[in-house]
Design an enzyme around this catalytic site. Structure first.
Site, PDB file in Angstrom:
ATOM      1  N   TRP A   9      58.328  19.074  79.502  1.00 53.13           N
ATOM      2  CA  TRP A   9      58.305  18.074  78.415  1.00 53.13           C
ATOM      3  C   TRP A   9      59.718  17.616  78.089  1.00 53.13           C
ATOM      4  CZ3 TRP A   9      53.852  16.099  78.432  1.00 53.13           C
ATOM      5  CH2 TRP A   9      52.698  16.853  78.529  1.00 53.13           C
ATOM      6  N   LYS A  37      48.041  20.420  68.815  1.00 50.48           N
ATOM      7  CA  LYS A  37      48.239  21.835  69.104  1.00 50.48           C
ATOM      8  C   LYS A  37      48.042  22.685  67.845  1.00 50.48           C
ATOM      9  CE  LYS A  37      49.894  20.495  73.260  1.00 50.48           C
ATOM     10  NZ  LYS A  37      51.080  19.708  73.544  1.00 50.48           N
ATOM     11  N   ASP A  57      61.383  17.928  69.525  1.00 52.25           N
ATOM     12  CA  ASP A  57      59.960  17.881  69.855  1.00 52.25           C
ATOM     13  C   ASP A  57      59.374  19.217  69.390  1.00 52.25           C
ATOM     14  OD1 ASP A  57      57.457  18.021  70.994  1.00 52.25           O
ATOM     15  OD2 ASP A  57      58.101  17.519  73.028  1.00 52.25           O
TER      16      ASP A  57
END
Ligand SMILES: *Cc1c(COP(=O)(O)O)cnc(C)c1O
Length: 361
Positions: free
Chosen positions: A98, A196, A172
């Site tokens: 990511w 999540k 992030d």
């Protein structure tokens, strides 16, 4: 009984799912489903307002910051961040797939420096030996690396807070938001996909310090400009109504259950239980370096001499209700995602399952 260890979209509190189902049938006794009301209706504005207020309250967001809810996922933030904040230079810590994707997008906007990377070690640890260029417009980190099961510990975060000097941090936090207290004042911007720890798929949260905005000289398309969404209270266009509603319910649930401090204590207990089991295992071994282990995503593989048991253990665990424990293809083995809504009982069930399996080998 199913134990949901999915990496994302992932487990939500049972009562939140039930309340969402009720709102799908009849939203607040209005005789209409939440799926068919206008987002402009008097019913929905209070939902958006409460979601924003609870994010601020639970994360102890200081004055001068705004919380907005957007579409497009964390992946759209990979380009929205440099579009809005990077005039010509930024810096990134490459700690996983990511992080690498975020860095790739920034390269289109100027000089995006990779200060350090653990790619050569398949991202099993988080590098510490680097400098942050002081002329960068921001320094980007990924606080939890969902795929590799590594997480910036409070200690490593504190080091970064010192090291950054005057460079604003951008993070992030897709997979560890609300799992522990965080010093928001250290950040210029925090973002993440909500699927999540917070909501079903379809909504992205952004926490931004207002003075970060309006500093770049380029033209920003309306929908990609954070200011559009800040000025319109996340209602410039149709927001993802249902995910925002469920997210708001999850925030209420978290508040009623000790807030992020309460979540942190439960997450530590869950992670300790599972890591302790793996560390004492005859056949399994953890993949992440100990000091960088994630509480959210716990990765483990079979020891080399037991590799041929891969499919057999997966079947054994599935039969005992374990869902979503297959590791990501870039790590292999197994990954148990233990987000806020996962219960200690679920982790205990997995530990019992591992021990029962071991006893047979
Ligand atoms: C899941 C995840 C993403 C991608 O999120 P999308 O909402 O699917 O774009 C990005 N970063 C991290 C750390 C993630 O865990």
């Amino acid at each position: 009984m199913k134990y949901n260890f999915n990496a994302g979209p992932s487990v939500l509190p049972q009562e939140v799912i039930k309340q969402t189902a009720e709102a799908v049938m009849d939203f607040q006794g209005e005789g209409l489903s939440i799926l068919e009301i206008s987002h402009r209706a008097k019913y929905f504005q209070p939902v958006m307002d409460e979601a924003e207020a609870l994010m601020k309250e639970l994360l102890d967001v200081p004055e001068g910051y705004r919380v907005i809810f957007l579409g497009g996922g964390a992946s759209l933030q990979f380009c929205m961040v440099p579009f809005n904040l990077m005039e010509n230079k930024s810096a990134y810590l490459n700690t996983g797939v990511w992080a690498k994707k975020a860095l790739k997008e920034a390269k289109a906007f100027g000089e995006a420096v990779e200060v350090a990377s653990s790619a050569d070690a398949n991202y099993t640890f988080i590098p510490t030996d680097y400098e942050i260029p002081q002329d960068a417009q921001y320094f980007h980190i990924t606080t939890n690396n969902t795929i590799y099961g590594t997480e910036l510990s409070d200690k490593k975060l504190a080091d970064i807070y010192k090291k950054r000097g005057n460079v604003p941090l951008v993070a992030d936090m897709s997979s560890d938001i609300l799992s522990r207290p965080i010093d928001v004042s250290q950040y210029g911007l925090i973002y993440g996909g909500a699927q999540k720890n917070l909501a079903p798929a379809g909504v992205t949260f952004v926490i931004v310090r207002e003075d970060m905005l309006g500093k770049v000289s380029r033209h920003i398309p309306t929908m990609l400009d954070y200011r559009t969404h800040v000025e319109n209270g996340s209602m410039f266009n149709t927001p993802p109504v249902l995910p925002v509603y469920t997210g708001m319910l999850t925030l209420r649930w978290l508040k009623a259950n000790g807030g992020v401090k309460g979540a942190e204590a439960r997450n530590i207990a869950k992670a300790n239980l599972l890591y302790d089991c793996i560390d004492h295992s005859k056949i399994f071994v953890g993949t992440a370096k100990e000091e960088d282990r994630s509480r959210m995503n716990i990765c483990f593989v079979l020891k080399p001499e037991y590799q041929d048991l891969q499919d057999d253990f997966f079947k054994f665990a599935s039969e005992r209700g374990m869902v979503g424990i297959k590791g990501h293809r870039s790590v292999g083995g197994f990954r148990a995602s233990c987000y806020n809504a996962l219960t200690l009982e679920a982790v205990q069930a997995l530990v019992d399952c591992i021990k029962e399996y071991e006893a047979r080998h």
